[in-house]
Design a protein around this motif. Structure first.
Motif, PDB file in Angstrom:
ATOM      1  N   PRO A 286      -1.435  27.151 -34.836  1.00 57.01           N
ATOM      2  CA  PRO A 286      -0.412  27.367 -33.992  1.00 57.01           C
ATOM      3  C   PRO A 286      -0.397  28.715 -33.514  1.00 57.01           C
ATOM      4  N   GLY A 287       0.335  28.908 -32.365  1.00 57.58           N
ATOM      5  CA  GLY A 287       0.466  30.322 -31.887  1.00 57.58           C
ATOM      6  C   GLY A 287      -0.806  30.993 -31.156  1.00 57.58           C
ATOM      7  N   CYS A 288      -0.732  32.415 -31.080  1.00 59.17           N
ATOM      8  CA  CYS A 288      -1.746  33.267 -30.272  1.00 59.17           C
ATOM      9  C   CYS A 288      -3.185  33.057 -31.191  1.00 59.17           C
ATOM     10  N   PHE A 290      -5.309  35.034 -31.111  1.00 61.77           N
ATOM     11  CA  PHE A 290      -5.656  36.520 -31.361  1.00 61.77           C
ATOM     12  C   PHE A 290      -5.001  37.027 -32.464  1.00 61.77           C
ATOM     13  N   ARG A 291      -3.786  36.307 -32.708  1.00 68.12           N
ATOM     14  CA  ARG A 291      -2.969  37.040 -33.764  1.00 68.12           C
ATOM     15  C   ARG A 291      -3.327  37.445 -35.056  1.00 68.12           C
ATOM     16  N   PRO A 292      -4.159  36.773 -35.625  1.00 70.76           N
ATOM     17  CA  PRO A 292      -4.636  37.424 -37.024  1.00 70.76           C
ATOM     18  C   PRO A 292      -5.670  38.778 -36.796  1.00 70.76           C
ATOM     19  N   ARG A 293      -5.923  39.113 -35.700  1.00 72.20           N
ATOM     20  CA  ARG A 293      -6.865  40.211 -35.416  1.00 72.20           C
ATOM     21  C   ARG A 293      -5.921  41.501 -34.743  1.00 72.20           C
ATOM     22  N   CYS A 294      -4.868  41.071 -34.289  1.00 72.37           N
ATOM     23  CA  CYS A 294      -3.900  41.798 -33.221  1.00 72.37           C
ATOM     24  C   CYS A 294      -2.973  42.908 -33.982  1.00 72.37           C
ATOM     25  N   PRO A 295      -3.047  44.233 -33.561  1.00 67.47           N
ATOM     26  CA  PRO A 295      -2.323  45.122 -34.239  1.00 67.47           C
ATOM     27  C   PRO A 295      -1.052  45.211 -33.688  1.00 67.47           C
ATOM     28  N   PHE A 296      -0.663  44.469 -32.442  1.00 61.37           N
ATOM     29  CA  PHE A 296       0.486  44.421 -31.730  1.00 61.37           C
ATOM     30  C   PHE A 296       1.436  43.304 -32.096  1.00 61.37           C
ATOM     31  N   ALA A 297       0.913  42.216 -32.946  1.00 61.34           N
ATOM     32  CA  ALA A 297       1.305  40.932 -33.360  1.00 61.34           C
ATOM     33  C   ALA A 297       2.820  41.194 -33.840  1.00 61.34           C
ATOM     34  N   ILE A 298       3.549  39.987 -33.572  1.00 61.29           N
ATOM     35  CA  ILE A 298       5.031  40.063 -33.985  1.00 61.29           C
ATOM     36  C   ILE A 298       5.201  38.624 -34.569  1.00 61.29           C
ATOM     37  N   GLU A 299       6.389  38.547 -35.012  1.00 61.34           N
ATOM     38  CA  GLU A 299       6.534  36.816 -35.743  1.00 61.34           C
ATOM     39  C   GLU A 299       6.403  35.864 -34.592  1.00 61.34           C
ATOM     40  N   ALA A 300       6.979  35.895 -33.617  1.00 56.90           N
ATOM     41  CA  ALA A 300       6.680  34.975 -32.526  1.00 56.90           C
ATOM     42  C   ALA A 300       5.432  34.677 -32.148  1.00 56.90           C
ATOM     43  N   THR A 303       4.020  31.440 -33.512  1.00 57.94           N
ATOM     44  CA  THR A 303       4.338  29.822 -33.084  1.00 57.94           C
ATOM     45  C   THR A 303       4.136  29.815 -31.521  1.00 57.94           C
ATOM     46  N   THR A 304       4.054  30.840 -30.767  1.00 55.79           N
ATOM     47  CA  THR A 304       3.997  30.714 -29.396  1.00 55.79           C
ATOM     48  C   THR A 304       2.553  31.119 -28.794  1.00 55.79           C
ATOM     49  N   ASN A 305       1.847  30.302 -27.912  1.00 60.39           N
ATOM     50  CA  ASN A 305       0.712  30.536 -27.422  1.00 60.39           C
ATOM     51  C   ASN A 305       0.958  30.861 -25.980  1.00 60.39           C
ATOM     52  N   PRO A 306       0.999  32.050 -25.726  1.00 63.22           N
ATOM     53  CA  PRO A 306       1.719  32.499 -24.483  1.00 63.22           C
ATOM     54  C   PRO A 306       0.734  31.987 -23.187  1.00 63.22           C
ATOM     55  N   PRO A 307       1.116  31.712 -22.091  1.00 62.38           N
ATOM     56  CA  PRO A 307       0.368  31.433 -20.933  1.00 62.38           C
ATOM     57  C   PRO A 307       0.164  32.596 -20.415  1.00 62.38           C
ATOM     58  N   LEU A 308      -1.154  32.311 -19.392  1.00 64.34           N
ATOM     59  CA  LEU A 308      -1.617  33.781 -18.528  1.00 64.34           C
ATOM     60  C   LEU A 308      -0.739  33.734 -17.522  1.00 64.34           C
TER      61      LEU A 308
END
Length: 332
Positions: A286-288, A290-300, A303-308
């Motif tokens: 679930p979620g984005c 790229f989150r596991p590799r992202c230096p900007f990742a936050i808790e949301a 769980t959130t896969n943001p649309p383009l």
């Protein structure tokens, strides 16, 4: 875009169906438009879905891979709904493709001029002699020296650079309206790569051909394309004008790509690789992505896969923190 689009891809979803289970999604609702005469780039790591997108447009998906949804419109007609005959007739005068490795794309049992002439005979109805003469002329225009002699050569008798020029001559032989390029310069040395890119630009300008250029090389996109889409894990995560995206990316993945690529204007700049590995598409979390590799990742992001979404005119990004990233003055 102000110009009427020639090619429109809408919510294109490509995957591998699995009996009794959810399909493996290789391309997830990709959307973009390409105008007449425009040069459009698609960039991303291996496995990001960029080549699959190109092959879906050309109708050349590997066995077992299917278009699961969306549409591909060329001049207002959905090519996915065309008959096999209509789609086959479209390839050549409408859409043509240049492959990464011409040795596997060219017929090893046919002389190169005959391969170029074949499309002219099928699609243009040219007599055999006239088609061969035109084929040799195209070989000359693509920079093949001593074209008359090499016209009788088989692909294995030519160097990699000459084979790629033959592939380009074959692709542009019927003056296609859209030219699909699947990393056509990857196997070439830098000097030949530059020559091939310049050749593609000149031919597209001459014939008014639109270019869709797939590559992992940001320098190639910067040199060749006007707009681009950045793909990660099968999704387009950022798009816009090359001149806007490269100086001020809005997605962390685009930042990572730029930071891991050499900048010849800043030779002393330290290269920073993207940590970790691309996700397993057969076991998406679930979620984005790229989150596991992202230096900007936050808790949301878990769980959130943001649309383009549009972040400004002509710019789109699929990131919860696109606004925060826009405030940064330098790449992180």
């Amino acid at each position: 875009m102000t110009a009427t689009p020639l090619l429109v891809v809408r919510d294109l979803t490509i995957g591998v169906p699995r009996k009794g289970r959810e399909p493996i999604i290789l391309v997830d609702k990709a959307s973009f438009e390409v105008a007449t005469g425009e040069r459009f780039g698609i960039v991303g790591e291996s496995g990001s879905g960029k080549s699959m997108t190109l092959r879906a447009i050309a109708g050349l998906l590997p066995k077992g891979v299917k278009v699961l949804g969306g549409s591909i419109e060329f001049e207002g007609s959905d090519v996915l709904r065309m008959s096999k005959t209509a789609r086959r007739n479209l390839m050549g005068p409408g859409i043509a493709m240049i492959f990464q490795e011409p040795m596997t794309a060219l017929n090893p049992t046919m002389r190169v001029a005959d391969q170029i002439a074949e499309g002219l005979r099928v699609h243009r109805g040219m007599p055999k002699a006239a088609a061969r003469e035109r084929a040799i002329d195209l070989m000359k225009r693509t920079g093949i020296p001593d074209a008359e002699r090499r016209a009788a050569a088989f692909p294995h008798e030519l160097s990699g650079g000459l084979r790629q020029r033959v592939m380009i001559a074959l692709a542009v032989s019927c003056s296609p309206k859209v030219l699909l390029c699947d990393e056509p310069t990857t196997a070439l040395d830098v000097t030949v790569q530059h020559q091939v890119l310049k050749l593609l630009e000149d031919l597209c300008d001459e014939f008014g051909t639109s270019l869709v250029f797939v590559t992992h090389d940001l320098a190639v996109v910067n040199q060749t394309c006007q707009r681009l889409a950045v793909m990660y894990a099968g999704r387009i995560v950022e798009s816009g004008l090359v001149g806007d995206v490269f100086p001020a990316p809005r997605h962390p993945y685009t930042i990572g790509l730029l930071n891991s690529a050499p900048d010849f204007d800043k030779p002393d700049r330290e290269l920073v690789p993207i940590p970790g590995f691309p996700p397993n598409l057969a076991a998406r979390e679930p979620g984005c992505a790229f989150r596991p590799r992202c230096p900007f990742a936050i808790e949301a992001c878990a769980t959130t896969n943001p649309p383009l979404e549009w972040v400004e005119e002509g710019r789109a990004a699929a990131c919860l923190r696109a606004g925060d990233i826009a405030k940064r003055e330098v790449l992180a």
